[in-house]
Enzyme design. Structure first.
Site, short mmCIF file in Angstrom:
data_model
loop_
_atom_site.label_atom_id
_atom_site.label_comp_id
_atom_site.label_asym_id
_atom_site.label_seq_id
_atom_site.Cartn_x
_atom_site.Cartn_y
_atom_site.Cartn_z
CG ASP A 55 44.07 8.64 34.04
OD1 ASP A 55 43.19 7.42 34.91
OD2 ASP A 55 42.87 9.51 33.18
CE LYS A 108 43.83 3.91 32.45
NZ LYS A 108 43.19 4.14 32.65
CG HIS A 165 42.39 7.55 29.56
ND1 HIS A 165 42.61 6.90 28.75
CD2 HIS A 165 42.12 7.16 31.01
CE1 HIS A 165 41.41 5.73 28.94
NE2 HIS A 165 40.76 6.15 30.72
CD GLU A 201 43.26 4.70 36.24
OE1 GLU A 201 42.08 5.61 35.79
OE2 GLU A 201 43.30 3.56 35.94
CD GLU A 218 40.65 9.11 37.12
OE1 GLU A 218 41.42 8.06 37.17
OE2 GLU A 218 40.52 10.06 36.46
CG HIS A 225 36.76 10.41 35.16
ND1 HIS A 225 36.32 9.77 34.40
CD2 HIS A 225 37.44 9.35 35.45
CE1 HIS A 225 36.63 9.23 33.45
NE2 HIS A 225 37.53 8.81 34.58
NE ARG A 226 39.09 9.95 31.66
CZ ARG A 226 38.90 8.79 30.39
NH1 ARG A 226 38.98 9.18 29.57
NH2 ARG A 226 38.77 7.41 30.23
CG ASP A 283 33.31 12.45 32.43
OD1 ASP A 283 34.23 12.10 32.74
OD2 ASP A 283 32.42 11.72 31.88
O1 G3P Z 1 39.59 5.32 38.55
C1 G3P Z 1 38.66 5.09 37.70
C2 G3P Z 1 38.66 5.13 36.43
O2 G3P Z 1 39.62 6.83 35.55
C3 G3P Z 1 38.95 4.81 35.28
O3 G3P Z 1 39.08 3.99 34.56
O4 G3P Z 1 40.01 4.70 32.49
O5 G3P Z 1 38.03 6.87 33.11
O6 G3P Z 1 40.92 5.35 33.37
P1 G3P Z 1 39.56 5.78 33.22
MG MG Z 2 41.40 7.35 35.28
#
Ligand code: G3P
Ligand code: MG
Length: 225
Positions: free
Chosen positions: A35, A101, A47, A99, A33, A6-7, A218
């Protein structure tokens, strides 16, 4: 369950940087992933709508030209990446979930996505996702082959109906709403269920038992079951 960094490996490197993606790859994450937001004259990987939390800049991302954003420090001397740099780094190494955003990302991202699909990226290693379902519809209209993910907090009827309408392959939902009904509803809509953000072993075990298809974590190492 598939593990998605994540990120990037954001618990070990500055989030949404190439360093975080490199670390995720080192840790064996099969997907990352990131943003994507629109700035004054292009797209960047970040993000927040504003620069303060993750960079040494100030103010809204949308107001700033690319050149100014690229001069900032996004942590440990890392630059704010471009979506293209993420694809280049990940190609053949891991899947990429972009993603969308903020507003206005879809039209700007279309050329890169079109090029990626023409260059061999597919549902095996590419997903464009968003909480902004109108942008998913824009992408689908232009790119029938693009793998799409509908992001939502809860897997409700509206999310499933949008997933069907845009022929999404993934629904992403929040950990607190991930239960057996969510798994069943996503699967009935023809989608895999990906759950964000999962960092604790007890949550991982619960989601695995439910038949969740993937988790955003994470710490992709900790997410290894
Ligand atoms: O795509 C899942 C997740 O990344 C969504 O929330 O705020 O971490 O971008 P956020
Ligand atoms: Mg995200």
């Amino acid at each position: 369950m598939l593990r998605i960094a994540h990120r990037g490996a954001s618990s070990e490197a500055p989030e949404n940087t190439l360093a975080a993606i490199r670390r995720a790859i080192e840790l064996g994450a099969p997907w990352v992933e990131v943003d994507v937001q629109a700035c004054a004259d292009g797209l960047v990987v970040i993000h927040d709508e504003t620069l303060e939390r993750t960079t040494n800049g100030h103010g809204p991302v949308a107001d700033q030209p690319l050149a100014a954003l690229r001069a900032l420090d996004a942590g440990h001397g890392e630059r704010i990446p471009l979506p293209r740099e993420v694809l280049d780094l990940c190609r053949g190494r891991c899947g990429v979930n972009l993603e969308l955003k903020g507003p206005g990302v879809a039209p700007l991202l279309l050329p890169l996505l079109r090029e990626a699909l023409a260059g061999g990226w597919s549902s095996r290693d590419l997903l464009a996702s968003s909480f902004d379902w109108t942008q998913l519809a824009t992408l689908r209209t232009t790119l029938p082959q693009l793998p799409l993910g509908v992001l939502t907090e809860q897997v409700n009827e509206q999310a499933c109906s949008v997933a069907r309408a845009v022929q999404a392959s993934v629904i992403g939902c929040a950990l607190e709403y991930a239960d057996a009904a969510a798994v069943a509803a996503a699967h009935d809509a023809g989608c895999a269920l990906w759950v964000y953000t999962v960092n604790h072993p007890q949550d991982l075990a619960r989601l695995a038992a439910l038949g969740v298809d993937a988790v955003f974590s994470d710490s992709p190492a900790a997410a290894q079951l």
